[in-house]
Write a protein that holds these residues in place. Sequence first.
Motif, mmCIF file in Angstrom:
data_model
loop_
_atom_site.group_PDB
_atom_site.id
_atom_site.type_symbol
_atom_site.label_atom_id
_atom_site.label_comp_id
_atom_site.label_asym_id
_atom_site.label_seq_id
_atom_site.Cartn_x
_atom_site.Cartn_y
_atom_site.Cartn_z
ATOM 1 N N THR A 80 -2.317 -8.832 1.983
ATOM 2 C CA THR A 80 -1.102 -9.054 2.753
ATOM 3 C C THR A 80 -1.027 -7.990 3.836
ATOM 4 O OG1 THR A 80 1.285 -9.399 2.562
ATOM 5 C CG2 THR A 80 0.346 -7.567 1.286
ATOM 6 N N TRP A 81 -0.095 -8.155 4.753
ATOM 7 C CA TRP A 81 0.049 -7.166 5.824
ATOM 8 C C TRP A 81 0.494 -5.826 5.233
ATOM 9 C CZ3 TRP A 81 -1.772 -7.818 10.554
ATOM 10 C CH2 TRP A 81 -1.980 -9.120 11.023
ATOM 11 N N PRO A 82 -0.091 -4.735 5.689
ATOM 12 C CA PRO A 82 0.218 -3.419 5.113
ATOM 13 C C PRO A 82 1.495 -2.811 5.674
ATOM 14 C CG PRO A 82 -1.480 -3.215 6.795
ATOM 15 C CD PRO A 82 -1.199 -4.685 6.657
ATOM 16 N N ASP A 83 1.971 -1.815 4.969
ATOM 17 C CA ASP A 83 3.077 -1.002 5.439
ATOM 18 C C ASP A 83 2.592 -0.207 6.654
ATOM 19 O OD1 ASP A 83 5.014 0.944 5.876
ATOM 20 O OD2 ASP A 83 5.314 1.359 3.749
ATOM 21 N N PRO A 84 3.270 -0.296 7.803
ATOM 22 C CA PRO A 84 2.828 0.464 8.988
ATOM 23 C C PRO A 84 2.727 1.956 8.750
ATOM 24 C CG PRO A 84 4.473 -1.173 9.605
ATOM 25 C CD PRO A 84 4.436 -1.149 8.097
ATOM 26 N N ALA A 85 3.427 2.483 7.736
ATOM 27 C CA ALA A 85 3.363 3.919 7.451
ATOM 28 C C ALA A 85 1.957 4.364 7.083
ATOM 29 C CB ALA A 85 4.336 4.276 6.334
ATOM 30 N N LEU A 86 1.096 3.431 6.677
ATOM 31 C CA LEU A 86 -0.280 3.781 6.319
ATOM 32 C C LEU A 86 -1.059 4.297 7.525
ATOM 33 C CD1 LEU A 86 0.575 2.278 3.749
ATOM 34 C CD2 LEU A 86 -1.675 1.207 3.711
ATOM 35 N N LEU A 87 -0.586 4.000 8.723
ATOM 36 C CA LEU A 87 -1.258 4.484 9.928
ATOM 37 C C LEU A 87 -1.171 5.996 10.064
ATOM 38 C CD1 LEU A 87 -0.151 1.742 12.480
ATOM 39 C CD2 LEU A 87 -2.447 2.081 11.528
ATOM 40 N N SER A 100 -1.141 19.535 4.579
ATOM 41 C CA SER A 100 -1.570 20.804 5.148
ATOM 42 C C SER A 100 -2.864 21.298 4.505
ATOM 43 C CB SER A 100 -0.475 21.866 4.972
ATOM 44 O OG SER A 100 -0.311 22.206 3.609
ATOM 45 N N ARG A 101 -3.208 20.742 3.342
ATOM 46 C CA ARG A 101 -4.423 21.188 2.657
ATOM 47 C C ARG A 101 -5.621 20.304 2.976
ATOM 48 N NH1 ARG A 101 -0.800 20.924 -1.406
ATOM 49 N NH2 ARG A 101 -1.877 19.130 -2.273
ATOM 50 N N THR A 102 -5.381 19.011 3.103
ATOM 51 C CA THR A 102 -6.485 18.088 3.335
ATOM 52 C C THR A 102 -5.928 16.837 3.989
ATOM 53 O OG1 THR A 102 -8.372 16.976 2.283
ATOM 54 C CG2 THR A 102 -6.301 16.954 1.068
ATOM 55 N N GLY A 103 -6.788 15.977 4.488
ATOM 56 C CA GLY A 103 -6.334 14.758 5.133
ATOM 57 C C GLY A 103 -5.678 13.818 4.150
ATOM 58 N N ARG A 104 -4.920 12.876 4.671
ATOM 59 C CA ARG A 104 -4.193 11.928 3.827
ATOM 60 C C ARG A 104 -5.009 10.659 3.652
ATOM 61 N NH1 ARG A 104 2.066 11.557 5.294
ATOM 62 N NH2 ARG A 104 2.240 11.318 3.044
ATOM 63 N N VAL A 105 -4.955 10.140 2.441
ATOM 64 C CA VAL A 105 -5.681 8.925 2.092
ATOM 65 C C VAL A 105 -4.674 7.835 1.779
ATOM 66 C CG1 VAL A 105 -7.313 7.866 0.485
ATOM 67 C CG2 VAL A 105 -7.633 10.249 1.195
ATOM 68 N N ALA A 106 -4.768 6.730 2.494
ATOM 69 C CA ALA A 106 -3.920 5.571 2.246
ATOM 70 C C ALA A 106 -4.716 4.535 1.466
ATOM 71 C CB ALA A 106 -3.432 4.971 3.554
ATOM 72 N N VAL A 107 -4.036 3.791 0.604
ATOM 73 C CA VAL A 107 -4.690 2.783 -0.222
ATOM 74 C C VAL A 107 -3.879 1.493 -0.174
ATOM 75 C CG1 VAL A 107 -5.867 4.381 -1.774
ATOM 76 C CG2 VAL A 107 -3.518 3.720 -2.274
ATOM 77 N N GLY A 146 0.807 -1.215 0.000
ATOM 78 C CA GLY A 146 0.000 0.000 0.000
ATOM 79 C C GLY A 146 0.838 1.261 0.000
ATOM 80 N N GLY A 147 0.150 2.385 -0.041
ATOM 81 C CA GLY A 147 0.839 3.667 -0.066
ATOM 82 C C GLY A 147 -0.116 4.805 0.201
ATOM 83 N N LEU A 148 0.421 6.000 0.258
ATOM 84 C CA LEU A 148 -0.357 7.210 0.507
ATOM 85 C C LEU A 148 -0.571 7.953 -0.797
ATOM 86 C CD1 LEU A 148 1.506 8.385 3.716
ATOM 87 C CD2 LEU A 148 -0.878 7.659 3.642
ATOM 88 N N LEU A 149 -1.801 8.369 -1.046
ATOM 89 C CA LEU A 149 -2.090 9.181 -2.225
ATOM 90 C C LEU A 149 -1.728 10.618 -1.929
ATOM 91 C CD1 LEU A 149 -5.584 7.805 -3.324
ATOM 92 C CD2 LEU A 149 -3.326 7.159 -4.188
ATOM 93 N N ASP A 150 -1.140 11.278 -2.904
ATOM 94 C CA ASP A 150 -0.688 12.651 -2.752
ATOM 95 C C ASP A 150 -1.405 13.511 -3.772
ATOM 96 O OD1 ASP A 150 0.582 15.040 -2.412
ATOM 97 O OD2 ASP A 150 2.603 14.299 -2.809
ATOM 98 N N GLY A 151 -2.123 14.514 -3.298
ATOM 99 C CA GLY A 151 -2.879 15.365 -4.202
ATOM 100 C C GLY A 151 -2.078 16.471 -4.830
ATOM 101 N N ALA A 152 -0.795 16.581 -4.526
ATOM 102 C CA ALA A 152 0.003 17.676 -5.086
ATOM 103 C C ALA A 152 0.449 17.325 -6.493
ATOM 104 C CB ALA A 152 1.212 17.957 -4.196
#
Length: 274
Positions: A160-167, A148-155, A132-138
């Motif tokens: 399988t077990w996810p990347d802990p960074a998604l938390l 700083s503009r909006t909340g972060r969305v992880a996908v 998984g990973g984090l979507l970036d709107g920039a």
Amino acid sequence: MARAESAAVEPVVGEPAAVADLGRERALLVADVHAGVEVGLRYERGVELDDRADERRERLCALIAETDADRLVVLGDLAHRIAAPEGEEREELEALVRAVTDRVPMTLVEGNHDAGVAEAFADDLDVIGAGGGLLDGAADGGDEPARSRTGRVAVLHGHTWPDPALLDADVVCMGHEHPQVRLEDAVGGSRVERAWLRGELDPDAFVEGGLGADGDVSADPPELVVFPAFNERSGGTWANVDGQSFLAPFLPDALPAGDAYLLDGTRLGDFRRI
């Protein structure tokens, strides 16, 4: 530390799809398209079904237009067969990817059916790995961080077990489960409908082996959104049936108090008590 601003992930009423507000980009999210499912069922089970490849492609393109999306994100299992796509399945995928990318960029979160797809269409798709990973709107290269503009969305897909960074996200979106609910009426009849599952995520259950005593657990954990399958022919997990096993290694423990919603937006309450 509380999150400054929640991310907006809103289902499209009546559809197994949602729109994520990423600040400078608006993404349409779907899960489990399972292109080529008819070919797969014919090969796996000898089941002959009418081909709905055109319908799936047209529905996706129509949703992109209706939601004014800047990007399509598929939360895994774009294809049905696990092997590298070939024959009719590959033809469907080629037409689908071409139709989408003629309109907007397309991101594939790699699912358990997608290893061959990610390789075959590497030049056409942005691929996020199985963890998984984090979507970036920039998307336009602005210097201001998306957070700083909006909340972060992880996908992620969820097999399988996810990347802990998604938390670190505000909302975690996943597929893989194809959640469904079985609803009974007063005279004993029943029907099965696709459903969304949403609720606060338990970070300790989301990480393989748990976070441990030194784990950095936010006081405001993310929301977990389990997407219904885009493809109505791909089966699913009956979320409210005793004895039904979830597919993701972290479910149902990571969703201790999740609510189920029908595609039309009807809230059914805690999926365990429906």
